[in-house]
Design a protein around this motif. Structure first.
Motif, PDB file in Angstrom:
ATOM      1  N   PHE A  62     -35.796   0.966 -40.275  1.00  0.00           N
ATOM      2  CA  PHE A  62     -34.616   0.935 -39.109  1.00  0.00           C
ATOM      3  C   PHE A  62     -35.188   0.504 -37.929  1.00  0.00           C
ATOM      4  N   ALA A  63     -36.009  -0.641 -37.844  1.00  0.00           N
ATOM      5  CA  ALA A  63     -36.354  -1.364 -36.546  1.00  0.00           C
ATOM      6  C   ALA A  63     -36.562  -2.912 -36.978  1.00  0.00           C
ATOM      7  N   PHE A  64     -36.372  -3.441 -35.964  1.00  0.00           N
ATOM      8  CA  PHE A  64     -36.650  -4.818 -35.706  1.00  0.00           C
ATOM      9  C   PHE A  64     -37.991  -5.225 -35.561  1.00  0.00           C
ATOM     10  N   SER A  65     -38.627  -6.168 -36.174  1.00  0.00           N
ATOM     11  CA  SER A  65     -40.005  -6.463 -35.753  1.00  0.00           C
ATOM     12  C   SER A  65     -40.161  -7.955 -35.854  1.00  0.00           C
ATOM     13  N   PRO A  66     -40.553  -8.711 -34.967  1.00  0.00           N
ATOM     14  CA  PRO A  66     -40.692  -8.240 -33.439  1.00  0.00           C
ATOM     15  C   PRO A  66     -39.365  -7.680 -32.835  1.00  0.00           C
ATOM     16  N   ALA A  67     -39.386  -6.989 -32.083  1.00  0.00           N
ATOM     17  CA  ALA A  67     -38.064  -6.297 -31.494  1.00  0.00           C
ATOM     18  C   ALA A  67     -37.838  -7.389 -30.254  1.00  0.00           C
ATOM     19  N   ASN A  68     -38.715  -8.113 -29.629  1.00  0.00           N
ATOM     20  CA  ASN A  68     -38.618  -9.118 -28.790  1.00  0.00           C
ATOM     21  C   ASN A  68     -39.020 -10.389 -29.177  1.00  0.00           C
ATOM     22  N   LEU A  69     -38.451 -11.279 -29.298  1.00  0.00           N
ATOM     23  CA  LEU A  69     -38.965 -12.739 -29.871  1.00  0.00           C
ATOM     24  C   LEU A  69     -38.516 -13.795 -28.769  1.00  0.00           C
ATOM     25  N   HIS A  70     -39.427 -14.809 -28.733  1.00  0.00           N
ATOM     26  CA  HIS A  70     -39.298 -15.732 -27.841  1.00  0.00           C
ATOM     27  C   HIS A  70     -39.024 -17.059 -28.752  1.00  0.00           C
ATOM     28  N   HIS A  87     -28.152  -3.640 -42.997  1.00  0.00           N
ATOM     29  CA  HIS A  87     -28.370  -3.863 -41.292  1.00  0.00           C
ATOM     30  C   HIS A  87     -27.461  -4.991 -40.820  1.00  0.00           C
ATOM     31  N   THR A  88     -27.278  -5.105 -39.636  1.00  0.00           N
ATOM     32  CA  THR A  88     -26.762  -6.246 -39.009  1.00  0.00           C
ATOM     33  C   THR A  88     -27.960  -6.614 -37.773  1.00  0.00           C
ATOM     34  N   LEU A  89     -27.701  -8.066 -37.285  1.00  0.00           N
ATOM     35  CA  LEU A  89     -28.505  -8.361 -36.238  1.00  0.00           C
ATOM     36  C   LEU A  89     -27.415  -9.391 -35.427  1.00  0.00           C
ATOM     37  N   THR A  90     -26.787  -8.490 -34.453  1.00  0.00           N
ATOM     38  CA  THR A  90     -25.713  -8.909 -33.745  1.00  0.00           C
ATOM     39  C   THR A  90     -25.790  -8.908 -32.186  1.00  0.00           C
ATOM     40  N   ALA A  91     -25.648  -9.925 -31.416  1.00  0.00           N
ATOM     41  CA  ALA A  91     -25.741  -9.946 -30.000  1.00  0.00           C
ATOM     42  C   ALA A  91     -24.639  -9.310 -29.342  1.00  0.00           C
ATOM     43  N   THR A  92     -25.150  -8.480 -28.308  1.00  0.00           N
ATOM     44  CA  THR A  92     -24.213  -7.740 -27.673  1.00  0.00           C
ATOM     45  C   THR A  92     -23.497  -8.558 -26.623  1.00  0.00           C
ATOM     46  N   GLY A  93     -22.682  -8.375 -25.935  1.00  0.00           N
ATOM     47  CA  GLY A  93     -21.932  -8.943 -24.866  1.00  0.00           C
ATOM     48  C   GLY A  93     -20.983  -9.961 -25.581  1.00  0.00           C
ATOM     49  N   TYR A 119     -31.162 -12.874 -24.830  1.00  0.00           N
ATOM     50  CA  TYR A 119     -29.756 -12.227 -25.544  1.00  0.00           C
ATOM     51  C   TYR A 119     -30.200 -10.927 -26.033  1.00  0.00           C
ATOM     52  N   SER A 120     -29.816  -9.776 -25.813  1.00  0.00           N
ATOM     53  CA  SER A 120     -29.823  -8.687 -26.167  1.00  0.00           C
ATOM     54  C   SER A 120     -29.173  -8.376 -27.738  1.00  0.00           C
ATOM     55  N   TYR A 121     -29.694  -7.779 -28.877  1.00  0.00           N
ATOM     56  CA  TYR A 121     -28.843  -7.611 -29.888  1.00  0.00           C
ATOM     57  C   TYR A 121     -29.284  -6.090 -30.381  1.00  0.00           C
ATOM     58  N   ILE A 122     -28.381  -5.845 -31.321  1.00  0.00           N
ATOM     59  CA  ILE A 122     -28.279  -4.377 -31.844  1.00  0.00           C
ATOM     60  C   ILE A 122     -28.097  -4.584 -33.655  1.00  0.00           C
ATOM     61  N   CYS A 123     -28.235  -3.525 -34.236  1.00  0.00           N
ATOM     62  CA  CYS A 123     -27.522  -3.359 -35.711  1.00  0.00           C
ATOM     63  C   CYS A 123     -26.293  -2.694 -35.291  1.00  0.00           C
ATOM     64  N   THR A 124     -24.997  -3.126 -35.544  1.00  0.00           N
ATOM     65  CA  THR A 124     -23.853  -2.763 -35.606  1.00  0.00           C
ATOM     66  C   THR A 124     -23.631  -1.396 -36.385  1.00  0.00           C
ATOM     67  N   ILE A 125     -24.398  -1.068 -37.492  1.00  0.00           N
ATOM     68  CA  ILE A 125     -24.262  -0.195 -38.391  1.00  0.00           C
ATOM     69  C   ILE A 125     -25.174   1.199 -37.874  1.00  0.00           C
ATOM     70  N   HIS A 126     -26.413   0.450 -37.084  1.00  0.00           N
ATOM     71  CA  HIS A 126     -27.262   1.569 -36.617  1.00  0.00           C
ATOM     72  C   HIS A 126     -27.520   1.247 -35.153  1.00  0.00           C
ATOM     73  N   PRO A 127     -26.622   1.438 -34.105  1.00  0.00           N
ATOM     74  CA  PRO A 127     -26.832   1.137 -32.933  1.00  0.00           C
ATOM     75  C   PRO A 127     -28.162   1.359 -31.949  1.00  0.00           C
ATOM     76  N   ASN A 128     -28.919   2.286 -32.645  1.00  0.00           N
ATOM     77  CA  ASN A 128     -30.078   2.603 -32.010  1.00  0.00           C
ATOM     78  C   ASN A 128     -31.325   1.596 -32.351  1.00  0.00           C
ATOM     79  N   MET A 129     -30.959   0.545 -33.201  1.00  0.00           N
ATOM     80  CA  MET A 129     -31.652  -0.452 -33.497  1.00  0.00           C
ATOM     81  C   MET A 129     -31.536  -1.545 -32.405  1.00  0.00           C
ATOM     82  N   LYS A 130     -32.505  -1.913 -31.677  1.00  0.00           N
ATOM     83  CA  LYS A 130     -32.356  -2.941 -30.427  1.00  0.00           C
ATOM     84  C   LYS A 130     -33.447  -3.698 -30.588  1.00  0.00           C
ATOM     85  N   GLY A 131     -33.112  -5.102 -30.018  1.00  0.00           N
ATOM     86  CA  GLY A 131     -34.064  -6.032 -29.693  1.00  0.00           C
ATOM     87  C   GLY A 131     -33.603  -6.989 -28.698  1.00  0.00           C
TER      88      GLY A 131
END
Length: 136
Positions: A62-70, A87-93, A119-131
Motif C-alpha cells: 500500500f505504498a508507491f515506490s519511489p513515492a517521488n519520481l523525477h 490501486h490507481t495512480l491518479t494526479a490530484t488537481g 504533479y501530486s498523485y494518490i490512489c483514489t481507492i486508498h487516499p493515504n497512498m501519495k506521491g
C-alpha cells in the motif's frame, strides 16, 4: 662431398620479422589472464536520446515506490501493482494522468505530462497512498 650448414645465419631483418610476428601472436591471444576472452579498452557507447525514457513505479504494501519520481516530459511510466488489492495512480488537481484501476499483480502505463512541473498523485481507492511526479 660438402654438406650445407645445419642452420642458416640469421640476419637482422629476419630476426626483426620473427620478433614482430611472435609479439603480434602474443598480443592477439592475450586476454589479461582472466580466462574471459579479450579485454577492450573502448568506452561504452554514449546514451542516445532517440525518444523519451521509460520509468517504473511499484505499488507494494500500500505504498508507491519511489513515492517521488523525477522524469522528462513525455516519459512512458509503467506502474506495477504487487499488492493483491486494486490501486490507481491518479494526479490530484487537474487529473493530468490516471491509470484507472490496476488489479493485483497487474500493470498499467501512462505518459508523463509535456509541461514541466510538480504533479501530486494518490490512489483514489486508498487516499493515504501519495506521491509526487516531477517533470522537468
Amino acid at each position: 662431398m660438402t654438406f650445407p650448414p645445419l642452420h642458416r645465419a640469421r640476419t637482422p631483418v629476419a630476426l626483426g620479422t620473427a620478433f614482430a610476428c611472435t609479439l603480434l601472436a602474443l598480443v592477439s591471444c592475450s586476454n589479461g589472464g582472466n580466462g574471459k576472452g579479450p579485454t577492450t579498452t573502448s568506452a561504452p557507447p554514449a546514451a542516445t536520446s532517440a525518444g523519451p525514457a521509460a520509468a517504473r513505479i511499484l505499488i507494494e504494501n500500500f505504498a508507491f515506490s519511489p513515492a517521488n519520481l523525477h522524469v522528462r516530459p513525455g516519459t512512458k511510466i509503467t506502474v506495477v501493482n504487487h499488492d493483491s488489492a486494486s490501486h490507481t495512480l491518479t494526479a490530484t488537481g487537474g487529473k493530468t494522468f490516471d491509470t484507472g484501476n490496476i488489479a493485483g499483480d497487474a500493470t498499467a502505463t501512462f505518459t508523463a505530462p509535456s509541461a514541466p512541473g510538480s504533479y501530486s498523485y494518490i490512489c483514489t481507492i486508498h487516499p493515504n497512498m501519495k506521491g509526487t511526479l516531477t517533470v522537468g
